[in-house]
Design a protein around this motif. Structure first.
Motif, PDB file in Angstrom:
ATOM      1  N   THR A 160       1.010  -1.400  -0.112  1.00 50.91           N
ATOM      2  CA  THR A 160      -0.046  -0.117  -0.125  1.00 50.91           C
ATOM      3  C   THR A 160       0.892   1.166   0.117  1.00 50.91           C
ATOM      4  O   THR A 160       0.791   2.052  -0.820  1.00 50.91           O
ATOM      5  N   LEU A 161       1.957   1.261   0.840  1.00 52.41           N
ATOM      6  CA  LEU A 161       2.647   2.602   0.996  1.00 52.41           C
ATOM      7  C   LEU A 161       3.409   2.870  -0.387  1.00 52.41           C
ATOM      8  O   LEU A 161       3.684   3.777  -0.879  1.00 52.41           O
ATOM      9  N   VAL A 162       4.010   1.664  -1.033  1.00 50.59           N
ATOM     10  CA  VAL A 162       4.533   1.729  -2.464  1.00 50.59           C
ATOM     11  C   VAL A 162       3.983   2.241  -3.435  1.00 50.59           C
ATOM     12  O   VAL A 162       4.326   3.198  -4.111  1.00 50.59           O
ATOM     13  N   VAL A 163       2.589   1.610  -3.653  1.00 45.51           N
ATOM     14  CA  VAL A 163       1.827   2.054  -4.377  1.00 45.51           C
ATOM     15  C   VAL A 163       1.086   3.596  -4.306  1.00 45.51           C
ATOM     16  O   VAL A 163       0.970   4.326  -5.262  1.00 45.51           O
ATOM     17  N   LEU A 164       1.071   3.882  -3.168  1.00 46.34           N
ATOM     18  CA  LEU A 164       0.602   5.120  -2.725  1.00 46.34           C
ATOM     19  C   LEU A 164       1.710   6.076  -3.215  1.00 46.34           C
ATOM     20  O   LEU A 164       1.467   7.253  -3.820  1.00 46.34           O
ATOM     21  N   SER A 165       2.804   5.752  -2.867  1.00 46.69           N
ATOM     22  CA  SER A 165       4.271   6.635  -3.227  1.00 46.69           C
ATOM     23  C   SER A 165       3.974   6.899  -4.855  1.00 46.69           C
ATOM     24  O   SER A 165       4.415   7.832  -5.453  1.00 46.69           O
ATOM     25  N   VAL A 166       3.998   5.845  -5.585  1.00 49.45           N
ATOM     26  CA  VAL A 166       3.919   5.832  -6.893  1.00 49.45           C
ATOM     27  C   VAL A 166       2.645   6.916  -7.416  1.00 49.45           C
ATOM     28  O   VAL A 166       2.896   7.708  -8.462  1.00 49.45           O
ATOM     29  N   VAL A 167       1.524   6.595  -7.082  1.00 47.49           N
ATOM     30  CA  VAL A 167       0.534   7.373  -7.222  1.00 47.49           C
ATOM     31  C   VAL A 167       0.782   8.836  -6.861  1.00 47.49           C
ATOM     32  O   VAL A 167       0.519   9.589  -7.823  1.00 47.49           O
ATOM     33  N   LEU A 168       1.137   9.045  -5.775  1.00 50.40           N
ATOM     34  CA  LEU A 168       1.428  10.268  -5.568  1.00 50.40           C
ATOM     35  C   LEU A 168       2.323  11.283  -6.283  1.00 50.40           C
ATOM     36  O   LEU A 168       2.458  12.229  -6.710  1.00 50.40           O
ATOM     37  N   GLN A 169       3.518  10.448  -6.820  1.00 48.51           N
ATOM     38  CA  GLN A 169       4.386  11.055  -7.691  1.00 48.51           C
ATOM     39  C   GLN A 169       3.833  11.329  -8.855  1.00 48.51           C
ATOM     40  O   GLN A 169       4.163  12.150  -9.509  1.00 48.51           O
ATOM     41  N   THR A 170       2.867  10.321  -9.430  1.00 45.92           N
ATOM     42  CA  THR A 170       2.655  10.523 -10.872  1.00 45.92           C
ATOM     43  C   THR A 170       1.775  11.665 -10.819  1.00 45.92           C
ATOM     44  O   THR A 170       1.731  12.607 -11.728  1.00 45.92           O
ATOM     45  N   VAL A 171       0.909  11.980  -9.780  1.00 45.37           N
ATOM     46  CA  VAL A 171      -0.089  13.103  -9.789  1.00 45.37           C
ATOM     47  C   VAL A 171       0.784  14.328  -9.640  1.00 45.37           C
ATOM     48  O   VAL A 171       0.390  15.493 -10.384  1.00 45.37           O
ATOM     49  N   ARG A 172       1.771  14.257  -8.928  1.00 47.75           N
ATOM     50  CA  ARG A 172       2.628  15.441  -8.612  1.00 47.75           C
ATOM     51  C   ARG A 172       3.293  15.779  -9.927  1.00 47.75           C
ATOM     52  O   ARG A 172       3.653  17.116 -10.445  1.00 47.75           O
ATOM     53  N   ALA A 173       3.843  14.705 -10.648  1.00 47.21           N
ATOM     54  CA  ALA A 173       4.655  15.097 -11.841  1.00 47.21           C
ATOM     55  C   ALA A 173       3.705  15.630 -12.877  1.00 47.21           C
ATOM     56  O   ALA A 173       4.161  16.553 -13.579  1.00 47.21           O
ATOM     57  N   SER A 174       2.457  14.830 -13.062  1.00 51.29           N
ATOM     58  CA  SER A 174       1.583  15.235 -14.108  1.00 51.29           C
ATOM     59  C   SER A 174       1.225  16.829 -13.807  1.00 51.29           C
ATOM     60  O   SER A 174       0.805  17.414 -14.709  1.00 51.29           O
ATOM     61  N   GLY A 175       1.059  17.329 -12.578  1.00 55.90           N
ATOM     62  CA  GLY A 175       0.590  18.493 -11.992  1.00 55.90           C
ATOM     63  C   GLY A 175       1.523  19.609 -12.468  1.00 55.90           C
ATOM     64  O   GLY A 175       1.342  20.546 -12.821  1.00 55.90           O
ATOM     65  N   SER A 176       2.867  19.066 -12.394  1.00 56.63           N
ATOM     66  CA  SER A 176       4.259  20.217 -12.506  1.00 56.63           C
ATOM     67  C   SER A 176       4.318  20.377 -14.023  1.00 56.63           C
ATOM     68  O   SER A 176       4.616  21.460 -14.418  1.00 56.63           O
ATOM     69  N   LYS A 177       3.684  19.217 -14.885  1.00 55.13           N
ATOM     70  CA  LYS A 177       3.950  19.487 -16.339  1.00 55.13           C
ATOM     71  C   LYS A 177       2.827  20.330 -16.886  1.00 55.13           C
ATOM     72  O   LYS A 177       3.057  21.054 -17.852  1.00 55.13           O
ATOM     73  N   LYS A 178       1.734  20.442 -16.379  1.00 55.16           N
ATOM     74  CA  LYS A 178       0.549  21.389 -16.627  1.00 55.16           C
ATOM     75  C   LYS A 178       1.107  22.801 -16.575  1.00 55.16           C
ATOM     76  O   LYS A 178       0.490  23.770 -17.173  1.00 55.16           O
ATOM     77  N   ASN A 179       1.726  23.279 -15.492  1.00 55.47           N
ATOM     78  CA  ASN A 179       2.137  24.395 -15.053  1.00 55.47           C
ATOM     79  C   ASN A 179       3.180  24.941 -15.903  1.00 55.47           C
ATOM     80  O   ASN A 179       3.908  24.712 -16.551  1.00 55.47           O
TER      81      ASN A 179
END
Length: 138
Positions: A119-138
């Motif tokens: 759960t922790l590993v998958v959560l970290s991957v999901v959060l990083q993906t969300v973070r990375a996609s959010g920074s590309k939009k800006n």
């Protein structure tokens, strides 16, 4: 280190993913060609000729679980950051455990701590993906 170097090479060269993978696997073959005779010399009781089931396993591991994922990885490295790639590398033990459970019935380690860690590993991957996609939009 491998992922970081791969990211830099993939982003700075125009080499095809398959060509990069060929060179990486050729390097691995060279290293194994030197190490294997030493291993056999130190471990005389290890069988040197694989059985037919060993050959099937080696072909599966070599193609389906190594070459194909690495081709996808090298291709993806042109678009992803080294940090994102390293976060997703954290899923590799999860794949190994799941494949061992499916292929070999190895489920004795799948207790509550495994599921918490997963759960922790998958959560970290999901959060990083969300973070990375959010920074590309800006």
């Amino acid at each position: 280190m491998f992922a970081i170097i791969n990211v830099k090479v993939a982003q700075k060269t125009s080499q095809d993913s398959a060509t990069m993978l060929f060179y990486e696997l050729l390097g691995g073959l060279a290293i194994l060609s030197v190490v294997t005779p030493v291993y056999f010399a130190l471990n005389a009781d290890v069988p040197r000729v694989p059985t037919s089931s060993d050959i099937v396993g080696l072909v599966l591991l070599g193609s389906v679980f190594t070459v194909i994922p690495f081709l996808f990885l090298i291709h993806a490295l042109r678009e992803l950051s080294a940090f994102t790639v390293n976060v997703t590398y954290n899923l590799e033990p999860v794949y190994s455990i799941v494949f061992a459970a499916i292929l070999f019935g190895e489920t004795r380690e799948l207790d509550w701590s495994f599921w918490v860690g997963l759960t922790l590993v998958v959560l970290s991957v999901v959060l990083q993906t969300v973070r990375a996609s959010g920074s590309k939009k800006n």
